[in-house]
Design an enzyme around this catalytic site. Structure first.
Site, PDB file in Angstrom:
ATOM      1  CE  LYS A  90     -42.069  32.920  -9.978  1.00 21.10           C
ATOM      2  NZ  LYS A  90     -41.011  33.923  -9.889  1.00 21.10           N
ATOM      3  CD  GLN A 113     -38.201  34.916  -7.725  1.00 16.58           C
ATOM      4  OE1 GLN A 113     -38.791  34.115  -8.429  1.00 16.58           O
ATOM      5  NE2 GLN A 113     -38.783  36.008  -7.265  1.00 16.58           N
ATOM      6  CG  ASP A 138     -40.231  36.878 -15.128  1.00 16.01           C
ATOM      7  OD1 ASP A 138     -41.363  36.556 -14.727  1.00 16.01           O
ATOM      8  OD2 ASP A 138     -39.201  36.730 -14.442  1.00 16.01           O
TER       9      ASP A 138
END
Length: 278
Positions: free
Chosen positions: A52, A96, A119
């Site tokens: 990322k 995460q 997300d």
């Protein structure tokens, strides 16, 4: 002959388009910034976080990295998220997953402001998707829609079957296919006569988490097969939920593992960071 849907190529196209957009935004004095929070040192999470960061760097998005020790408590994590929610220079927050067991994952995801939830996991964004309002969309299903569209595969009017009902892939995938005017069936571990249903599919999305579960007996001749699974086989090689060698000759198009759906997830995360709600 079947078409291989090349996720590496398509994700690169998207990242190159985003790079141009970010350069234009910077010329207008605007920036984009993603904050990535990782708790603990799970090796797979470390790889994802690193990928990322690399994608942010390539596209020109600023990134903030918070690598917190395993023993970080829930209160400390919530405090950090609260601070990031209020920062005007941060437009995307990503925690995460998985987080360590002593932290309540649901509480953490709920703490992220919906307008910074790149997300697409917050219930507000999931709700917006379900009723057709703009909002962030979960990155893997959004990536699959792009794979289909950019490969010239029509969704409208097609019989679409989604194998799996997870909150991250299965459910949002079904809603996105509906949004594109597909006719959608969702199957899961309790579905009866599974092969009868999957053999009707013009577009079959396999996201059930069982290596090589889908063989040729599940697939209609000429179907498009999208494989979301990622596993290691007995020889430590990557494979998906679909037995590629058995299924591919019966398809009109299919995604490989690796190099199919996987690269699209980060590309769509970057898209969410640059373009905001979809």
């Amino acid at each position: 002959m079947y078409q291989i849907i090349d996720g590496k190529k398509i994700s690169q196209e998207i990242k190159d388009e985003l790079k141009e957009q970010v350069a234009q935004l910077k010329a207008e004095g605007k920036s984009r910034c993603l904050a990535v929070v990782q708790v603990g040192n799970d090796p797979a999470s470390g790889v994802y976080v690193n990928n990322k960061k690399k994608a942010c760097e390539y596209i020109g998005i600023d990134s903030l990295s918070y690598e917190l020790p395993e023993e970080t408590n829930e209160e400390e994590l919530l405090k950090l998220i609260g601070e990031l929610n209020t920062r005007e220079d941060v437009n995307g927050i990503l925690v995460q997953l998985p987080v360590p067991k002593h932290i309540d994952e649901e509480k953490i995801l709920l703490a992220i402001a919906p307008e910074k939830d790149v997300d697409g996991f917050h219930p507000v964004n999931v709700g917006n998707l379900s009723i057709g309002r703009p909002g962030y969309v979960s990155c893997t299903p959004a990536g699959i829609i792009q794979l289909l569209k950019r490969s010239g595969i029509e969704i409208e009017g097609k019989e679409c079957v989604v194998l799996g009902r997870s909150n991250i892939v299965g459910k949002p995938m079904a809603m996105l296919l509906l949004r594109e005017n597909g006719t959608v069936t969702v199957c899961h571990s309790r579905t009866k006569n599974l092969k009868e249903i999957t053999k009707r599919a013009d577009i079959l999305v396999a996201a059930i988490g069982k290596p090589k579960f889908i063989d040729a007996s599940y697939v209609k001749e000429g179907a498009v097969v999208i494989d979301v699974g990622i596993h290691r086989n007995e020889n430590n090689k990557l494979c998906g939920d679909v037995d590629f060698d058995s299924v591919a000759p019966h398809c009109s198009a299919i995604t490989p593992v690796p190099g199919g759906v996987g690269p699209m997830t980060i590309a769509m995360l970057m898209n969410n960071c640059v373009n905001g709600v979809l």
